[in-house]
Structures are given as C-alpha cells and as structure tokens.
Design a protein around this motif. Structure first.
Motif, PDB file in Angstrom:
ATOM      1  N   ALA A 280       0.834  -1.208   0.000  1.00  0.00           N
ATOM      2  CA  ALA A 280       0.000   0.000   0.000  1.00  0.00           C
ATOM      3  C   ALA A 280       0.868   1.257   0.000  1.00  0.00           C
ATOM      4  CB  ALA A 280      -0.947   0.001   1.192  1.00  0.00           C
ATOM      5  N   GLU A 281       1.912   1.251   0.800  1.00  0.00           N
ATOM      6  CA  GLU A 281       2.822   2.400   0.857  1.00  0.00           C
ATOM      7  C   GLU A 281       3.579   2.559  -0.470  1.00  0.00           C
ATOM      8  OE1 GLU A 281       6.919   3.766   3.102  1.00  0.00           O
ATOM      9  OE2 GLU A 281       5.721   2.175   3.994  1.00  0.00           O
ATOM     10  N   ILE A 282       4.036   1.461  -1.036  1.00  0.00           N
ATOM     11  CA  ILE A 282       4.762   1.497  -2.307  1.00  0.00           C
ATOM     12  C   ILE A 282       3.859   2.038  -3.418  1.00  0.00           C
ATOM     13  CG2 ILE A 282       5.826   0.072  -4.114  1.00  0.00           C
ATOM     14  CD1 ILE A 282       6.778  -1.790  -1.774  1.00  0.00           C
ATOM     15  N   LEU A 283       2.625   1.555  -3.474  1.00  0.00           N
ATOM     16  CA  LEU A 283       1.679   2.011  -4.496  1.00  0.00           C
ATOM     17  C   LEU A 283       1.369   3.496  -4.315  1.00  0.00           C
ATOM     18  CD1 LEU A 283      -0.081   1.269  -6.910  1.00  0.00           C
ATOM     19  CD2 LEU A 283      -1.897   0.682  -5.295  1.00  0.00           C
ATOM     20  N   LYS A 284       1.188   3.928  -3.086  1.00  0.00           N
ATOM     21  CA  LYS A 284       0.907   5.341  -2.819  1.00  0.00           C
ATOM     22  C   LYS A 284       2.057   6.225  -3.277  1.00  0.00           C
ATOM     23  CE  LYS A 284      -0.246   8.492   0.993  1.00  0.00           C
ATOM     24  NZ  LYS A 284       0.916   9.339   1.154  1.00  0.00           N
ATOM     25  N   ARG A 285       3.267   5.850  -2.940  1.00  0.00           N
ATOM     26  CA  ARG A 285       4.437   6.654  -3.332  1.00  0.00           C
ATOM     27  C   ARG A 285       4.634   6.637  -4.843  1.00  0.00           C
ATOM     28  NH1 ARG A 285       9.459   5.365   0.280  1.00  0.00           N
ATOM     29  NH2 ARG A 285      10.251   7.134  -0.912  1.00  0.00           N
ATOM     30  N   ALA A 286       4.424   5.485  -5.466  1.00  0.00           N
ATOM     31  CA  ALA A 286       4.550   5.398  -6.928  1.00  0.00           C
ATOM     32  C   ALA A 286       3.511   6.280  -7.607  1.00  0.00           C
ATOM     33  CB  ALA A 286       4.405   3.953  -7.383  1.00  0.00           C
ATOM     34  N   SER A 287       2.282   6.258  -7.097  1.00  0.00           N
ATOM     35  CA  SER A 287       1.233   7.086  -7.714  1.00  0.00           C
ATOM     36  C   SER A 287       1.520   8.572  -7.530  1.00  0.00           C
ATOM     37  CB  SER A 287      -0.145   6.714  -7.176  1.00  0.00           C
ATOM     38  OG  SER A 287      -0.301   7.099  -5.845  1.00  0.00           O
ATOM     39  N   GLU A 288       2.133   8.948  -6.422  1.00  0.00           N
ATOM     40  CA  GLU A 288       2.522  10.349  -6.222  1.00  0.00           C
ATOM     41  C   GLU A 288       3.570  10.780  -7.244  1.00  0.00           C
ATOM     42  OE1 GLU A 288       3.757  10.393  -2.133  1.00  0.00           O
ATOM     43  OE2 GLU A 288       1.688  10.465  -1.381  1.00  0.00           O
ATOM     44  N   HIS A 289       4.530   9.893  -7.510  1.00  0.00           N
ATOM     45  CA  HIS A 289       5.558  10.197  -8.503  1.00  0.00           C
ATOM     46  C   HIS A 289       4.959  10.255  -9.911  1.00  0.00           C
ATOM     47  CE1 HIS A 289       8.279   9.120  -5.208  1.00  0.00           C
ATOM     48  NE2 HIS A 289       9.149   9.901  -5.824  1.00  0.00           N
ATOM     49  N   ILE A 290       4.063   9.342 -10.211  1.00  0.00           N
ATOM     50  CA  ILE A 290       3.398   9.341 -11.523  1.00  0.00           C
ATOM     51  C   ILE A 290       2.618  10.640 -11.703  1.00  0.00           C
ATOM     52  CG2 ILE A 290       1.546   8.252 -12.864  1.00  0.00           C
ATOM     53  CD1 ILE A 290       2.510   5.562 -11.704  1.00  0.00           C
ATOM     54  N   GLU A 291       1.950  11.064 -10.643  1.00  0.00           N
ATOM     55  CA  GLU A 291       1.179  12.307 -10.705  1.00  0.00           C
ATOM     56  C   GLU A 291       2.104  13.499 -10.941  1.00  0.00           C
ATOM     57  OE1 GLU A 291      -1.801  15.035  -7.944  1.00  0.00           O
ATOM     58  OE2 GLU A 291      -1.116  13.104  -7.202  1.00  0.00           O
ATOM     59  N   ALA A 292       3.224  13.546 -10.230  1.00  0.00           N
ATOM     60  CA  ALA A 292       4.148  14.672 -10.357  1.00  0.00           C
ATOM     61  C   ALA A 292       4.808  14.724 -11.730  1.00  0.00           C
ATOM     62  CB  ALA A 292       5.213  14.587  -9.269  1.00  0.00           C
ATOM     63  N   VAL A 293       5.184  13.571 -12.264  1.00  0.00           N
ATOM     64  CA  VAL A 293       5.917  13.535 -13.532  1.00  0.00           C
ATOM     65  C   VAL A 293       4.995  13.626 -14.741  1.00  0.00           C
ATOM     66  CG1 VAL A 293       7.435  12.113 -14.980  1.00  0.00           C
ATOM     67  CG2 VAL A 293       7.847  12.264 -12.524  1.00  0.00           C
ATOM     68  N   PHE A 294       3.883  12.890 -14.718  1.00  0.00           N
ATOM     69  CA  PHE A 294       3.034  12.781 -15.899  1.00  0.00           C
ATOM     70  C   PHE A 294       1.677  13.484 -15.773  1.00  0.00           C
ATOM     71  CE2 PHE A 294       5.629   8.848 -16.077  1.00  0.00           C
ATOM     72  CZ  PHE A 294       6.360   9.166 -17.219  1.00  0.00           C
ATOM     73  N   ALA A 295       1.382  14.071 -14.630  1.00  0.00           N
ATOM     74  CA  ALA A 295       0.106  14.754 -14.401  1.00  0.00           C
ATOM     75  C   ALA A 295      -1.083  13.813 -14.610  1.00  0.00           C
ATOM     76  CB  ALA A 295      -0.029  15.998 -15.270  1.00  0.00           C
ATOM     77  N   VAL A 296      -0.968  12.613 -14.071  1.00  0.00           N
ATOM     78  CA  VAL A 296      -2.071  11.656 -14.123  1.00  0.00           C
ATOM     79  C   VAL A 296      -2.314  11.106 -12.722  1.00  0.00           C
ATOM     80  CG1 VAL A 296      -1.777  10.958 -16.526  1.00  0.00           C
ATOM     81  CG2 VAL A 296      -0.551   9.734 -14.770  1.00  0.00           C
ATOM     82  N   ASP A 297      -3.567  10.804 -12.439  1.00  0.00           N
ATOM     83  CA  ASP A 297      -3.958  10.194 -11.168  1.00  0.00           C
ATOM     84  C   ASP A 297      -4.146   8.701 -11.365  1.00  0.00           C
ATOM     85  OD1 ASP A 297      -4.061  12.319  -9.349  1.00  0.00           O
ATOM     86  OD2 ASP A 297      -6.064  12.906 -10.015  1.00  0.00           O
TER      87      ASP A 297
END
Length: 120
Positions: free
Chosen positions: A14-31
C-alpha cells in the motif's frame, strides 16, 4: 503488481503504491484511480486539460495521448533513456505493432515519428 515486488515487501505494498502514484502524478500529471476494488483494477486518468480531448488534430481521429503516455512511461521506467527496441517491445506486448494499423492509433510508427515528435 505484487508479482514484481519482492515478497519481503508485500506487507508494504500500500505504501509502495501510494508513493509510486505520487511520482506518476508529479511527472506525468495523471492520477491513479481504482476502477474495481474486487479485482484491484486501476486506471491512469489525465489531470491535464488537453485540447481536442487528446486528438492529434482538432476534430479528427480518436485520442492519441494514451500512446504518448505509454511511450513516456517506458522512457521513465528505463531511467529516462529507452531504446527504440525497448519501446517497441513494450508496445508489442500491448498489441501495438509498427507497420500494422491499430484501431485507435492508426499506424503507430507514423504517429510516433511524424505526429508526436516535433523536429525544428
């Protein structure tokens, strides 16, 4: 996703997925949005207000930004530098093949080289 995470870290998924999604959001502007909680299915949803709903030309064709995001994702995963072979290997797994017309993207090599890549 758990198949690519070492079993020693499954309890931290859960923590890994949350952090990965935060990075995806920051880099690619996607949720990263959960589509179906029973099978843990997710979708990437753009946060950008793209003109023409992601179409390459205003009013023509279907959205093409999915292919662009996929190519950019491969480049990102490969450490910001992916070979053409890396990109086509991944696209082929998605049943997107150079020289073969795709229902959404048309001829993908043409789309990538002529329409998504700008040469000045």
């Amino acid at each position: 996703m758990l198949q690519i995470i070492h079993p020693r870290y499954h309890h931290r998924f859960a923590e890994i997925l949350k952090r990965a999604s935060e990075h995806i959001e920051a880099v690619f502007a996607v949720d990263l949005k959960e589509v179906d909680s029973t099978i843990h299915s997710y979708d990437l949803v753009s946060k950008l207000n793209l003109p023409s709903y992601g179409r390459v030309w205003d009013g023509r064709g279907l959205p093409k930004t999915g292919l662009l995001m996929t190519v950019l994702g491969v480049i990102f995963v490969k450490g910001d530098c992916a070979t053409e072979e890396d990109i086509w290997k991944f696209l082929n797994m998605m049943r997107v093949h150079a020289g073969r017309k795709h229902i959404i993207y048309g001829e993908p090599r043409k789309l990538i080289t002529r329409e998504l890549v700008t040469m000045e």
